[in-house]
Write a protein that holds these residues in place. Structure first.
Motif, PDB file in Angstrom:
ATOM      1  N   VAL A   1       4.436  -7.952  29.291  1.00 54.89           N
ATOM      2  CA  VAL A   1       3.040  -8.349  29.433  1.00 54.89           C
ATOM      3  C   VAL A   1       2.634  -9.356  28.354  1.00 54.89           C
ATOM      4  N   ILE A   2       3.473  -9.498  27.305  1.00 53.97           N
ATOM      5  CA  ILE A   2       3.187 -10.460  26.244  1.00 53.97           C
ATOM      6  C   ILE A   2       3.783 -11.813  26.624  1.00 53.97           C
ATOM      7  N   LEU A   3       2.938 -12.816  26.757  1.00 55.15           N
ATOM      8  CA  LEU A   3       3.393 -14.145  27.152  1.00 55.15           C
ATOM      9  C   LEU A   3       4.122 -14.834  26.002  1.00 55.15           C
ATOM     10  N   LYS A   4       5.021 -15.773  26.352  1.00 58.18           N
ATOM     11  CA  LYS A   4       5.830 -16.446  25.332  1.00 58.18           C
ATOM     12  C   LYS A   4       4.992 -17.256  24.355  1.00 58.18           C
ATOM     13  N   GLU A   5       3.831 -17.768  24.807  1.00 65.47           N
ATOM     14  CA  GLU A   5       3.006 -18.575  23.910  1.00 65.47           C
ATOM     15  C   GLU A   5       2.386 -17.746  22.783  1.00 65.47           C
ATOM     16  N   GLY A   6       2.285 -16.431  22.974  1.00 62.72           N
ATOM     17  CA  GLY A   6       1.924 -15.516  21.892  1.00 62.72           C
ATOM     18  C   GLY A   6       0.572 -15.743  21.249  1.00 62.72           C
ATOM     19  N   ILE A   7      -0.472 -15.975  22.052  1.00 61.78           N
ATOM     20  CA  ILE A   7      -1.812 -16.195  21.516  1.00 61.78           C
ATOM     21  C   ILE A   7      -2.585 -14.872  21.500  1.00 61.78           C
ATOM     22  N   PHE A   8      -3.127 -14.523  20.331  1.00 61.85           N
ATOM     23  CA  PHE A   8      -3.898 -13.284  20.181  1.00 61.85           C
ATOM     24  C   PHE A   8      -5.246 -13.591  19.527  1.00 61.85           C
TER      25      PHE A   8
ATOM     26  N   LEU B   1      -7.675  -6.260  18.951  1.00 65.81           N
ATOM     27  CA  LEU B   1      -6.581  -7.225  18.990  1.00 65.81           C
ATOM     28  C   LEU B   1      -6.303  -7.506  20.458  1.00 65.81           C
ATOM     29  N   LEU B   2      -6.642  -8.719  20.879  1.00 61.97           N
ATOM     30  CA  LEU B   2      -6.607  -9.073  22.296  1.00 61.97           C
ATOM     31  C   LEU B   2      -5.576 -10.169  22.533  1.00 61.97           C
ATOM     32  N   HIS B   3      -4.696  -9.958  23.512  1.00 56.95           N
ATOM     33  CA  HIS B   3      -3.711 -10.976  23.892  1.00 56.95           C
ATOM     34  C   HIS B   3      -4.254 -11.766  25.067  1.00 56.95           C
ATOM     35  N   ILE B   4      -4.247 -13.107  24.955  1.00 51.57           N
ATOM     36  CA  ILE B   4      -4.796 -13.956  26.013  1.00 51.57           C
ATOM     37  C   ILE B   4      -3.792 -15.048  26.375  1.00 51.57           C
ATOM     38  N   SER B   5      -4.026 -15.667  27.524  1.00 52.80           N
ATOM     39  CA  SER B   5      -3.218 -16.816  27.930  1.00 52.80           C
ATOM     40  C   SER B   5      -3.894 -18.093  27.458  1.00 52.80           C
ATOM     41  N   ARG B   6      -3.144 -19.180  27.419  1.00 51.47           N
ATOM     42  CA  ARG B   6      -3.700 -20.456  26.990  1.00 51.47           C
ATOM     43  C   ARG B   6      -4.795 -20.932  27.955  1.00 51.47           C
ATOM     44  N   ASP B   7      -4.633 -20.604  29.236  1.00 48.85           N
ATOM     45  CA  ASP B   7      -5.612 -21.023  30.240  1.00 48.85           C
ATOM     46  C   ASP B   7      -6.779 -20.044  30.366  1.00 48.85           C
ATOM     47  N   LYS B   8      -6.756 -18.975  29.553  1.00 48.99           N
ATOM     48  CA  LYS B   8      -7.826 -17.968  29.531  1.00 48.99           C
ATOM     49  C   LYS B   8      -8.018 -17.286  30.888  1.00 48.99           C
ATOM     50  N   ASP B   9      -6.919 -17.132  31.642  1.00 44.46           N
ATOM     51  CA  ASP B   9      -6.993 -16.444  32.924  1.00 44.46           C
ATOM     52  C   ASP B   9      -6.267 -15.100  32.889  1.00 44.46           C
ATOM     53  N   TYR B  10      -5.944 -14.631  31.693  1.00 44.61           N
ATOM     54  CA  TYR B  10      -5.137 -13.418  31.550  1.00 44.61           C
ATOM     55  C   TYR B  10      -5.431 -12.826  30.173  1.00 44.61           C
ATOM     56  N   PHE B  11      -5.637 -11.515  30.103  1.00 42.95           N
ATOM     57  CA  PHE B  11      -5.816 -10.885  28.799  1.00 42.95           C
ATOM     58  C   PHE B  11      -5.387  -9.425  28.845  1.00 42.95           C
ATOM     59  N   VAL B  12      -4.965  -8.921  27.693  1.00 43.01           N
ATOM     60  CA  VAL B  12      -4.560  -7.525  27.534  1.00 43.01           C
ATOM     61  C   VAL B  12      -5.080  -7.039  26.187  1.00 43.01           C
ATOM     62  N   PHE B  13      -5.741  -5.889  26.168  1.00 40.48           N
ATOM     63  CA  PHE B  13      -6.145  -5.289  24.902  1.00 40.48           C
ATOM     64  C   PHE B  13      -4.915  -4.655  24.270  1.00 40.48           C
ATOM     65  N   ALA B  14      -4.403  -5.285  23.215  1.00 41.87           N
ATOM     66  CA  ALA B  14      -3.183  -4.801  22.571  1.00 41.87           C
ATOM     67  C   ALA B  14      -3.457  -3.655  21.612  1.00 41.87           C
ATOM     68  N   ALA B  15      -4.623  -3.649  20.977  1.00 45.57           N
ATOM     69  CA  ALA B  15      -4.968  -2.598  20.023  1.00 45.57           C
ATOM     70  C   ALA B  15      -6.460  -2.643  19.748  1.00 45.57           C
ATOM     71  N   ASN B  16      -7.026  -1.506  19.356  1.00 49.45           N
ATOM     72  CA  ASN B  16      -8.425  -1.481  18.949  1.00 49.45           C
ATOM     73  C   ASN B  16      -8.687  -0.258  18.090  1.00 49.45           C
ATOM     74  N   ARG B  17      -9.747  -0.310  17.343  1.00 48.59           N
ATOM     75  CA  ARG B  17     -10.158   0.841  16.533  1.00 48.59           C
ATOM     76  C   ARG B  17     -11.666   0.803  16.350  1.00 48.59           C
ATOM     77  N   ILE B  18     -12.283   1.975  16.503  1.00 49.06           N
ATOM     78  CA  ILE B  18     -13.719   2.134  16.299  1.00 49.06           C
ATOM     79  C   ILE B  18     -13.930   2.873  14.981  1.00 49.06           C
ATOM     80  N   THR B  19     -14.823   2.349  14.142  1.00 47.27           N
ATOM     81  CA  THR B  19     -15.073   2.924  12.832  1.00 47.27           C
ATOM     82  C   THR B  19     -16.577   3.087  12.628  1.00 47.27           C
TER      83      THR B  19
END
Length: 329
Positions: A142-149, A203-221
């Motif tokens: 699910v992690i794209l090769k361009e690796g934009i977060f 921590l959100l993973h996105i595509s360069r074209d902004k048509d794809y995203f995955v929440f990789a991590a999060n924390r509420i404090t």
């Protein structure tokens, strides 16, 4: 004599989105992964964990905030009604101890589902999501090769109820952004309403074209905690779980501006960070000084935007790597 019929739930498609999503999760082995790794609050597994997780998915995908609507949602959908999870007609529930009758497809009582996830330890659940689940998703490419977060901090506004554990009051502007009123005169500080809230770092993973995203991590404090150490740990935990090289570019907001962190991420993980500078920082002032020394420094980006890049800036205290500072007009 007239007859009144109540409609529990309506799905206008024979194969709705919940059904397609369910098939997708089955195809990647998600439910087996959950069964083996989820931090269950129960010692005994009278009900298979993967079923509880899927029921929660069905509830949320049905846009319902009430667990009482679960029976109606379970009667909807092509897969659910045709297969009943292959177990929908079991009498007495999974442990065969239930004496109360249930309707067709009501394989789990709604209160059982509610209590299960309410009893799940929040810290263990966050660790599972940020480390174990991220590693599983990475194994499924699910992690794209361009690796934009993106590393983002935000505020979760709450009703004015002190029963929200570890919540705190913060002064917020009309856009729900935190405002530091400590240096303001009392007359100005009063303009910002104190609101009960949490802080959240994503921590959100996105595509360069902004048509794809995955929440990789999060924390509420708690509300008054600073986003920087929380966000830094999200990246550290992600790299420790998934490995180096997945995050290539990290775009962060100004709340995460820290020279030591920028240096460490680049040196240890090879991560390039794109982050806005404060106006009075030496690195930005040096870039403006270099701008004046060149004859035609601006490069056109589009019809309305031009930029200038000052390379190998070393005037950011605490940062031990060369910075490229970009000025935009």
């Amino acid at each position: 004599m007239g007859v009144t019929l109540d409609i529990d739930y309506v799905d206008e498609n024979s194969w709705g989105y919940p059904d397609k999503f369910f098939v997708f999760l089955l195809s990647i082995g998600f439910f087996k992964f959950v069964e083996d790794s989820y931090p269950s609050p129960r010692t005994r597994k009278n009900i298979p964990l993967w079923i509880l997780v899927d029921l929660m998915f069905q509830l949320k995908l049905g846009a319902s905030n009430s667990f009482y609507k679960l029976p109606g949602i379970l009667k909807s959908g092509a897969i659910l009604t045709r297969t009943n999870f292959n177990i929908g007609m079991v009498e007495g529930g999974f442990n065969k101890k239930n004496s109360h009758p249930r309707g067709k497809g009501e394989i789990v009582n709604h209160d059982t589902l509610r209590k299960y996830f309410k009893d799940t330890n929040a810290e263990e659940l966050t660790g599972w999501y940020n480390k174990i689940l991220s590693k599983f998703l990475s194994s499924k490419r699910v992690i794209l090769k361009e690796g934009i977060f993106l590393l983002d901090g935000s505020v979760i506004c709450l009703p004015d109820n002190r029963n929200y554990q570890n919540s705190q009051y913060l002064p917020l502007d009309s856009d729900k952004n935190y405002v530091d009123t400590g240096k303001m005169p009392p007359s100005e500080a009063k303009k910002f309403k104190s609101t009960l809230c949490y802080k959240m770092a994503n921590l959100l993973h996105i595509s360069r074209d902004k048509d794809y995203f995955v929440f990789a991590a999060n924390r509420i404090t708690e509300g008054k905690s600073h986003e920087k150490p929380v966000g830094e740990k999200l990246v550290d935990d992600f790299v420790a779980s998934v490995g180096k090289g997945k995050i290539k570019t990290l775009i962060a907001d100004r709340a995460f501006l820290d020279g030591d962190m920028i240096s460490r991420f680049k040196t240890d993980y090879g991560i390039d960070i794109l982050i806005p500078l404060k106006k009075n920082m030496d690195a930005g002032l040096d870039a403006k000084g270099l701008l004046k020394l060149e004859e035609a420094p601006w490069k056109k980006v589009d019809s309305t935007t031009s930029c200038y890049m000052a390379k190998k800036i070393r005037s950011y205290e605490g940062c031990d790597i060369d910075l490229n500072v970009i000025l935009v007009r």
